[in-house]
Design a protein around this motif. Structure first.
Motif, mmCIF file in Angstrom:
data_model
loop_
_atom_site.group_PDB
_atom_site.id
_atom_site.type_symbol
_atom_site.label_atom_id
_atom_site.label_comp_id
_atom_site.label_asym_id
_atom_site.label_seq_id
_atom_site.Cartn_x
_atom_site.Cartn_y
_atom_site.Cartn_z
ATOM 1 N N PHE A 113 0.832 -1.208 0.000
ATOM 2 C CA PHE A 113 0.000 0.000 0.000
ATOM 3 C C PHE A 113 0.866 1.258 0.000
ATOM 4 C CE2 PHE A 113 -3.732 -2.473 1.771
ATOM 5 C CZ PHE A 113 -4.578 -2.174 0.714
ATOM 6 N N LEU A 114 1.908 1.240 0.801
ATOM 7 C CA LEU A 114 2.776 2.413 0.930
ATOM 8 C C LEU A 114 3.473 2.747 -0.381
ATOM 9 C CD1 LEU A 114 4.166 4.542 2.763
ATOM 10 C CD2 LEU A 114 5.922 2.813 3.247
ATOM 11 N N LYS A 115 4.001 1.713 -1.061
ATOM 12 C CA LYS A 115 4.799 1.949 -2.266
ATOM 13 C C LYS A 115 4.024 1.662 -3.558
ATOM 14 C CE LYS A 115 8.932 0.903 0.399
ATOM 15 N NZ LYS A 115 9.974 -0.096 0.720
ATOM 16 N N GLN A 116 2.746 1.319 -3.404
ATOM 17 C CA GLN A 116 1.855 1.131 -4.550
ATOM 18 C C GLN A 116 2.403 0.135 -5.588
ATOM 19 O OE1 GLN A 116 -1.534 2.959 -4.998
ATOM 20 N NE2 GLN A 116 -0.995 2.461 -2.875
ATOM 21 N N TYR A 117 2.680 -1.054 -5.122
ATOM 22 C CA TYR A 117 3.059 -2.150 -6.019
ATOM 23 C C TYR A 117 2.314 -3.401 -5.568
ATOM 24 C CZ TYR A 117 6.021 -4.184 -2.353
ATOM 25 O OH TYR A 117 6.474 -4.761 -1.187
ATOM 26 N N PHE A 118 2.170 -4.352 -6.462
ATOM 27 C CA PHE A 118 1.512 -5.610 -6.119
ATOM 28 C C PHE A 118 2.305 -6.753 -6.751
ATOM 29 C CE2 PHE A 118 -2.114 -8.724 -6.670
ATOM 30 C CZ PHE A 118 -2.247 -9.010 -5.323
ATOM 31 N N GLU A 119 3.426 -7.059 -6.139
ATOM 32 C CA GLU A 119 4.358 -8.074 -6.639
ATOM 33 C C GLU A 119 4.986 -8.790 -5.452
ATOM 34 O OE1 GLU A 119 4.688 -8.787 -9.736
ATOM 35 O OE2 GLU A 119 3.712 -7.045 -10.666
ATOM 36 N N HIS A 120 5.558 -9.954 -5.718
ATOM 37 C CA HIS A 120 6.254 -10.688 -4.663
ATOM 38 C C HIS A 120 7.567 -10.002 -4.268
ATOM 39 C CE1 HIS A 120 3.563 -14.089 -4.359
ATOM 40 N NE2 HIS A 120 3.597 -14.282 -5.677
ATOM 41 N N VAL A 121 8.171 -9.300 -5.214
ATOM 42 C CA VAL A 121 9.431 -8.611 -4.933
ATOM 43 C C VAL A 121 9.153 -7.115 -4.829
ATOM 44 C CG1 VAL A 121 11.792 -8.180 -5.707
ATOM 45 C CG2 VAL A 121 10.707 -10.393 -6.192
ATOM 46 N N PHE A 176 4.275 -27.694 4.135
ATOM 47 C CA PHE A 176 4.086 -26.539 5.009
ATOM 48 C C PHE A 176 3.443 -26.965 6.329
ATOM 49 C CE2 PHE A 176 3.710 -23.816 0.967
ATOM 50 C CZ PHE A 176 5.050 -23.470 1.014
ATOM 51 N N THR A 177 3.931 -26.389 7.414
ATOM 52 C CA THR A 177 3.370 -26.675 8.741
ATOM 53 C C THR A 177 2.928 -25.396 9.460
ATOM 54 O OG1 THR A 177 5.559 -26.559 9.795
ATOM 55 C CG2 THR A 177 4.805 -28.727 9.037
ATOM 56 N N GLU A 178 3.384 -24.234 8.970
ATOM 57 C CA GLU A 178 3.087 -22.975 9.650
ATOM 58 C C GLU A 178 2.610 -21.915 8.663
ATOM 59 O OE1 GLU A 178 6.105 -23.274 13.457
ATOM 60 O OE2 GLU A 178 6.824 -22.214 11.674
ATOM 61 N N ILE A 179 1.892 -20.933 9.188
ATOM 62 C CA ILE A 179 1.334 -19.881 8.337
ATOM 63 C C ILE A 179 1.301 -18.566 9.094
ATOM 64 C CG2 ILE A 179 -1.057 -20.326 9.059
ATOM 65 C CD1 ILE A 179 -1.923 -19.697 6.156
ATOM 66 N N GLY A 180 1.400 -17.484 8.346
ATOM 67 C CA GLY A 180 1.172 -16.144 8.863
ATOM 68 C C GLY A 180 0.295 -15.411 7.856
ATOM 69 N N VAL A 181 -0.702 -14.691 8.339
ATOM 70 C CA VAL A 181 -1.670 -14.050 7.434
ATOM 71 C C VAL A 181 -1.849 -12.579 7.815
ATOM 72 C CG1 VAL A 181 -4.102 -13.979 6.751
ATOM 73 C CG2 VAL A 181 -2.908 -16.170 6.879
ATOM 74 N N ALA A 182 -2.024 -11.755 6.801
ATOM 75 C CA ALA A 182 -2.431 -10.359 6.992
ATOM 76 C C ALA A 182 -3.501 -10.048 5.964
ATOM 77 C CB ALA A 182 -1.241 -9.416 6.826
ATOM 78 N N VAL A 183 -4.532 -9.330 6.365
ATOM 79 C CA VAL A 183 -5.565 -8.874 5.442
ATOM 80 C C VAL A 183 -5.886 -7.431 5.831
ATOM 81 C CG1 VAL A 183 -7.399 -9.949 6.833
ATOM 82 C CG2 VAL A 183 -7.829 -9.355 4.444
ATOM 83 N N ILE A 184 -5.502 -6.500 4.944
ATOM 84 C CA ILE A 184 -5.528 -5.071 5.278
ATOM 85 C C ILE A 184 -6.256 -4.290 4.181
ATOM 86 C CG2 ILE A 184 -4.073 -3.032 5.686
ATOM 87 C CD1 ILE A 184 -1.938 -4.937 6.811
ATOM 88 N N LYS A 185 -7.038 -3.315 4.617
ATOM 89 C CA LYS A 185 -7.787 -2.476 3.687
ATOM 90 C C LYS A 185 -7.053 -1.153 3.503
ATOM 91 C CE LYS A 185 -12.605 -1.180 2.791
ATOM 92 N NZ LYS A 185 -13.987 -1.195 3.364
ATOM 93 N N GLY A 186 -7.034 -0.662 2.251
ATOM 94 C CA GLY A 186 -6.352 0.595 1.976
ATOM 95 C C GLY A 186 -6.637 1.081 0.569
ATOM 96 N N THR A 187 -5.897 2.088 0.161
ATOM 97 C CA THR A 187 -6.075 2.661 -1.172
ATOM 98 C C THR A 187 -4.956 2.194 -2.084
ATOM 99 O OG1 THR A 187 -7.126 4.626 -0.239
ATOM 100 C CG2 THR A 187 -6.300 4.795 -2.492
ATOM 101 N N PHE A 188 -5.355 1.605 -3.214
ATOM 102 C CA PHE A 188 -4.375 1.136 -4.194
ATOM 103 C C PHE A 188 -4.800 1.654 -5.564
ATOM 104 C CE2 PHE A 188 -2.390 -1.785 -7.168
ATOM 105 C CZ PHE A 188 -1.105 -1.901 -6.647
#
Length: 291
Positions: A113-121, A176-188
């Protein structure tokens, strides 16, 4: 009386020479046995190489979903719950939430959101492997799912991932045995959307490392054996250049035998330690490879 004395001296000289030859022959036999021991030891040197970890990264192309903005509030715990329901339906063990992965996921979503990109890198060159390691997560295998859009609920988020082969493969990855999740709302790009991030992992701690103390002991023994082998070679050369029967000859033979008697049992012990260490490496490698 002079002649008998000369005869006795002559006989003693012959006996001394004969003993010297006998002793020298014994040295040759011992040296040949020593050479065999060296060759056998070299065959049992540390030969197992540990499989490199942290190279398996599963990152399917980020998933953009449409949908009109709404007032729905998405919660990460429900994303994890829906994800684990999919795994249970496919006879897979559930994933445990890991704080380090969760922190990495939140950092990823906020950074996009901060840098306005949607990529793995990221624009800074931070890929998922670097990201999770930056949060202290050492892994054998890791993966990242990304999604952007508006959704009715958490079930829809996970359903969209499951409809995509690459994202589905991560959710149903049996390693895989572990997970971490984030779900955030913002302006893109001027629109109000949700960004969802799943960070998956198999922690390095899953596979027991070979005994480092054992390896250090092996290395110390090898240094001692190399030093003994050098002394044995020098002593053999010294014996070969000395006349049998001389006043120092017997002492050199005894010194030589003492060195060989030190070398042989230490070499046998070290071979056993090497076998133990290599067995540990093989167990570790099988675990890393998922065998």
């Amino acid at each position: 009386m002079a002649k008998p004395n000369k005869i006795i001296i002559f006989l003693l000289a012959i006996i001394s020479f004969g003993m010297g030859v006998y002793l020298k022959d014994g040295v040759v036999r011992i040296y040949n046995d020593f050479n065999k021991q060296v060759q056998e030891f070299q065959k049992t040197d540390i030969g197992s190489v540990m499989t490199e970890v942290g190279k398996e990264i599963l990152n399917p192309a980020p998933l953009k979903i449409g949908g009109a903005s709404n007032k729905v509030v998405l919660v990460k715990s429900k994303i994890i719950e829906e994800t684990n329901l999919q795994r249970q339906e496919n006879n897979l063990p559930i994933l445990t939430e890991n704080k380090q992965l969760a922190d990495a996921a939140a950092a990823k979503a906020n950074d996009m959101f901060l840098k306005q990109y949607f990529e793995h890198v990221s624009p800074d060159g931070i890929d998922p492997s670097i990201l999770v390691k930056n949060y202290g997560y050492e892994y054998i295998v890791t993966g990242e799912n990304l999604i952007l859009g508006n959704f009715e609920d958490e079930n829809e988020v996970v359903a969209d991932w499951m409809a995509s082969p690459g994202h589905r493969a991560n959710i149903l990855n049996n390693r895989f045995t572990e997970i971490g999740v984030a779900v955030i709302k913002g302006t893109f790009n001027g629109e109000t959307v949700w960004i969802g991030v799943q960070e998956f992992g198999l922690p390095l701690s899953t596979c027991s490392q070979p005994d480092s103390v054992l390896k250090n002991r092996i290395e110390a023994n090898k240094a001692t054996l190399e030093n003994l082998a050098s002394q044995i070679e020098s002593k053999k050369a010294e014996i070969s250049s000395t006349t049998p029967g001389s006043v120092y000859y017997q002492q050199m033979i005894e010194d030589y035998n003492q060195l060989v008697n030190e070398y042989n049992p230490l070499a046998e012990t070290t071979k056993e330690l090497i076998s133990q260490y290599n067995a540990g490496v093989n167990i570790y490698n099988s675990c890393v490879k998922g065998e």
